[in-house]
Structure formats: structure tokens, C-alpha cells
Write a protein that holds these residues in place. Structure first.
Motif, PDB file in Angstrom:
ATOM      1  N   VAL A  31       1.373  14.839  -1.893  1.00  0.00           N
ATOM      2  CA  VAL A  31       1.687  14.604  -3.299  1.00  0.00           C
ATOM      3  C   VAL A  31       0.411  14.752  -4.123  1.00  0.00           C
ATOM      4  O   VAL A  31      -0.580  14.053  -3.888  1.00  0.00           O
ATOM      5  CB  VAL A  31       2.290  13.200  -3.533  1.00  0.00           C
ATOM      6  CG1 VAL A  31       2.700  13.040  -5.000  1.00  0.00           C
ATOM      7  CG2 VAL A  31       3.482  12.956  -2.613  1.00  0.00           C
ATOM      8  N   LEU A  32       0.441  15.677  -5.074  1.00  0.00           N
ATOM      9  CA  LEU A  32      -0.600  15.812  -6.082  1.00  0.00           C
ATOM     10  C   LEU A  32      -0.275  14.767  -7.142  1.00  0.00           C
ATOM     11  O   LEU A  32       0.810  14.793  -7.723  1.00  0.00           O
ATOM     12  CB  LEU A  32      -0.573  17.214  -6.696  1.00  0.00           C
ATOM     13  CG  LEU A  32      -1.435  17.442  -7.930  1.00  0.00           C
ATOM     14  CD1 LEU A  32      -2.910  17.393  -7.565  1.00  0.00           C
ATOM     15  CD2 LEU A  32      -1.066  18.771  -8.586  1.00  0.00           C
ATOM     16  N   VAL A  33      -1.198  13.817  -7.382  1.00  0.00           N
ATOM     17  CA  VAL A  33      -0.944  12.715  -8.312  1.00  0.00           C
ATOM     18  C   VAL A  33      -1.890  12.838  -9.500  1.00  0.00           C
ATOM     19  O   VAL A  33      -3.112  12.879  -9.331  1.00  0.00           O
ATOM     20  CB  VAL A  33      -1.129  11.348  -7.615  1.00  0.00           C
ATOM     21  CG1 VAL A  33      -0.624  10.237  -8.520  1.00  0.00           C
ATOM     22  CG2 VAL A  33      -0.400  11.292  -6.285  1.00  0.00           C
ATOM     23  N   LEU A  34      -1.314  12.859 -10.701  1.00  0.00           N
ATOM     24  CA  LEU A  34      -2.089  13.106 -11.915  1.00  0.00           C
ATOM     25  C   LEU A  34      -2.071  11.884 -12.839  1.00  0.00           C
ATOM     26  O   LEU A  34      -1.004  11.367 -13.182  1.00  0.00           O
ATOM     27  CB  LEU A  34      -1.516  14.322 -12.645  1.00  0.00           C
ATOM     28  CG  LEU A  34      -1.421  15.598 -11.779  1.00  0.00           C
ATOM     29  CD1 LEU A  34      -0.693  16.696 -12.535  1.00  0.00           C
ATOM     30  CD2 LEU A  34      -2.801  16.042 -11.337  1.00  0.00           C
ATOM     31  N   HIS A  35      -3.260  11.446 -13.225  1.00  0.00           N
ATOM     32  CA  HIS A  35      -3.422  10.261 -14.065  1.00  0.00           C
ATOM     33  C   HIS A  35      -3.004  10.517 -15.504  1.00  0.00           C
ATOM     34  O   HIS A  35      -2.878  11.653 -15.950  1.00  0.00           O
ATOM     35  CB  HIS A  35      -4.888   9.791 -14.020  1.00  0.00           C
ATOM     36  CG  HIS A  35      -5.854  10.800 -14.565  1.00  0.00           C
ATOM     37  ND1 HIS A  35      -6.049  11.007 -15.910  1.00  0.00           N
ATOM     38  CD2 HIS A  35      -6.681  11.671 -13.926  1.00  0.00           C
ATOM     39  CE1 HIS A  35      -6.952  11.950 -16.087  1.00  0.00           C
ATOM     40  NE2 HIS A  35      -7.357  12.376 -14.895  1.00  0.00           N
ATOM     41  N   GLY A  36      -2.849   9.429 -16.243  1.00  0.00           N
ATOM     42  CA  GLY A  36      -2.544   9.505 -17.666  1.00  0.00           C
ATOM     43  C   GLY A  36      -3.805   9.716 -18.487  1.00  0.00           C
ATOM     44  O   GLY A  36      -4.923   9.711 -17.959  1.00  0.00           O
ATOM     45  N   VAL A  61      -3.450  13.558  -3.089  1.00  0.00           N
ATOM     46  CA  VAL A  61      -4.649  14.163  -3.660  1.00  0.00           C
ATOM     47  C   VAL A  61      -4.584  13.891  -5.162  1.00  0.00           C
ATOM     48  O   VAL A  61      -3.552  14.136  -5.789  1.00  0.00           O
ATOM     49  CB  VAL A  61      -4.783  15.671  -3.330  1.00  0.00           C
ATOM     50  CG1 VAL A  61      -3.612  16.471  -3.856  1.00  0.00           C
ATOM     51  CG2 VAL A  61      -6.095  16.226  -3.851  1.00  0.00           C
ATOM     52  N   ALA A  62      -5.667  13.330  -5.700  1.00  0.00           N
ATOM     53  CA  ALA A  62      -5.666  12.902  -7.092  1.00  0.00           C
ATOM     54  C   ALA A  62      -6.943  13.363  -7.783  1.00  0.00           C
ATOM     55  O   ALA A  62      -7.912  12.615  -7.877  1.00  0.00           O
ATOM     56  CB  ALA A  62      -5.527  11.382  -7.176  1.00  0.00           C
ATOM     57  N   PRO A  63      -6.954  14.589  -8.262  1.00  0.00           N
ATOM     58  CA  PRO A  63      -8.127  15.055  -9.008  1.00  0.00           C
ATOM     59  C   PRO A  63      -8.172  14.405 -10.392  1.00  0.00           C
ATOM     60  O   PRO A  63      -7.191  13.814 -10.832  1.00  0.00           O
ATOM     61  CB  PRO A  63      -7.888  16.565  -9.120  1.00  0.00           C
ATOM     62  CG  PRO A  63      -6.404  16.704  -9.053  1.00  0.00           C
ATOM     63  CD  PRO A  63      -5.912  15.599  -8.165  1.00  0.00           C
ATOM     64  N   GLY A 103      -7.037   9.307 -20.555  1.00  0.00           N
ATOM     65  CA  GLY A 103      -8.086   8.312 -20.459  1.00  0.00           C
ATOM     66  C   GLY A 103      -8.280   7.761 -19.057  1.00  0.00           C
ATOM     67  O   GLY A 103      -9.167   6.958 -18.823  1.00  0.00           O
ATOM     68  N   GLY A 104      -7.458   8.215 -18.117  1.00  0.00           N
ATOM     69  CA  GLY A 104      -7.551   7.733 -16.742  1.00  0.00           C
ATOM     70  C   GLY A 104      -8.516   8.558 -15.919  1.00  0.00           C
ATOM     71  O   GLY A 104      -9.242   9.414 -16.427  1.00  0.00           O
ATOM     72  N   ASP A 105      -8.516   8.285 -14.631  1.00  0.00           N
ATOM     73  CA  ASP A 105      -9.367   9.014 -13.705  1.00  0.00           C
ATOM     74  C   ASP A 105      -8.630   9.169 -12.375  1.00  0.00           C
ATOM     75  O   ASP A 105      -7.471   8.759 -12.258  1.00  0.00           O
ATOM     76  CB  ASP A 105     -10.714   8.303 -13.526  1.00  0.00           C
ATOM     77  CG  ASP A 105     -10.572   6.870 -13.050  1.00  0.00           C
ATOM     78  OD1 ASP A 105      -9.490   6.467 -12.561  1.00  0.00           O
ATOM     79  OD2 ASP A 105     -11.558   6.127 -13.144  1.00  0.00           O
ATOM     80  N   ALA A 106      -9.300   9.736 -11.386  1.00  0.00           N
ATOM     81  CA  ALA A 106      -8.660   9.982 -10.091  1.00  0.00           C
ATOM     82  C   ALA A 106      -8.143   8.678  -9.478  1.00  0.00           C
ATOM     83  O   ALA A 106      -7.047   8.641  -8.909  1.00  0.00           O
ATOM     84  CB  ALA A 106      -9.634  10.669  -9.145  1.00  0.00           C
TER      85      ALA A 106
END
Length: 177
Positions: free
Chosen positions: A6-11, A35-37, A13-16
Motif C-alpha cells: 500500500v502506497l500511503v499518502l499524507h494530508g 511505503v509512505a513517501p 502539511g503532513g509528512d511520511a
């Protein structure tokens, strides 16, 4: 044994770490690779215009994971919260041959981009009291448009603000499997 990825993407102002926090509590329990770039700016590039350097970062991160881990290529998903959910929808629909499932927690819109590919399944959730991305202007429009375009969409409205309740997270992770 190959694992789902699962590629997880922050909102915005967020980060990995914020991206990981969305699914991390259940990932080990369910055998998910995450994986959270991080976006290059305060939010994902397509939110403010067009796809660019953030896609390059995502491509590199995915390449590293695919080369270093046994990934079940039939169970690759894109997921995100808020701006990350919008980005996951845009990227996931344009790359539906790779991302077989898309999870969008409180998306704002679907960024325009490349022509859709594949036929990914979509899970969308949104709080009816969201004052950041009000549901009437977002998911209540996005979901019918996706269905009109022929996508199979699982939609969960919940009573609450701009957040992802634990039961919705659990349902989404179960749906990913």
C-alpha cells in the motif's frame, strides 16, 4: 510469500510519518507492506496544479520496494487522507493497472491527469461534519461521478469531522485484503 503493498499518502502539511500512521497499527497484523513517501512541498504537487516531482519520488520509492521485497503485484493499492486521498485517487485512476485498489479517506477532488487505466476498486470514506473538506462539495460529488464512470466504489459516510475513525480504518484494511 509475496505481500500486498500500500502506497500511503499524507494530508496537507503532513509528512511520511503521518502517512504511515494511517495504516501502521494494522499493517503488521494484516501482513501489509507500506511505503509512505513525503510530498516535496506542503502538499502533493497535483493538488496545486500538475503532477511533477512528487510522482518521481513515488516512482523511486515503489521501485525500491519492488526490488527489495516480495510484493504481490495483484494486490498493490494507493491510499491517502485529505489531500493525500485526492492524490491517491488521481494517481490510482491514471495507473489502475498497477494500483488495483484505491482508498481515499476524506478526499477533496480527483486531480486531472493522464487517461484512466485499468479498473481499480475504490473505497471512499468521509465525515458528515468535515469542516476542512465539506462532504457536500467533495465525496458526495466524487462518489457518484466515479460510479457514473463505471468504477466499483465502496462508500462510507460517518458522523464526525475531518478524521479517520478506527472502525473505518479497520474496514478499509479488511477491504484491501
Amino acid at each position: 510469500m509475496p505481500a500486498p503493498l500500500v502506497l500511503v499518502l499524507h494530508g496537507a502539511g503532513g509528512d511520511a510519518a503521518a502517512g504511515l500512521a494511517l495504516l501502521q497499527p494494522l499493517a503488521d497484523e494484516r501482513g501489509l507492506l507500506l511505503v509512505a513517501p513525503a510530498s516535496r512541498g506542503a502538499t502533493w504537487d497535483a493538488i496545486r496544479g500538475s503532477y511533477g516531482p512528487d510522482v518521481t519520488v513515488i516512482d523511486r520509492a515503489l521501485a525500491r520496494v519492488f526490488s527489495g521485497f516480495a510484493v504481490d503485484a495483484g494486490r498493490v493499492a494507493a491510499a491517502g487522507f485529505s489531500d493525500g486521498a485526492s492524490y491517491a485517487l488521481g494517481l490510482g485512476l491514471a495507473n489502475g493497472d498497477l494500483f488495483r485498489r484505491i482508498v481515499a479517506f476524506s478526499p477533496g477532488f480527483v486531480p486531472p491527469g493522464a487517461s484512466p487505466q485499468g479498473d481499480p476498486l475504490v473505497f471512499v470514506s468521509h465525515g458528515d461534519g468535515d469542516d476542512v473538506l465539506p462532504i457536500d462539495r467533495t465525496s458526495r460529488r466524487i462518489v457518484p461521478e466515479l460510479r457514473d464512470d463505471g468504477y466499483d466504489v465502496t462508500y462510507r459516510e460517518f458522523s464526525g469531522p475531518h478524521t479517520v475513525p478506527a472502525d473505518i480504518t479497520r474496514e478499509a484494511v479488511d477491504w484491501l485484503r
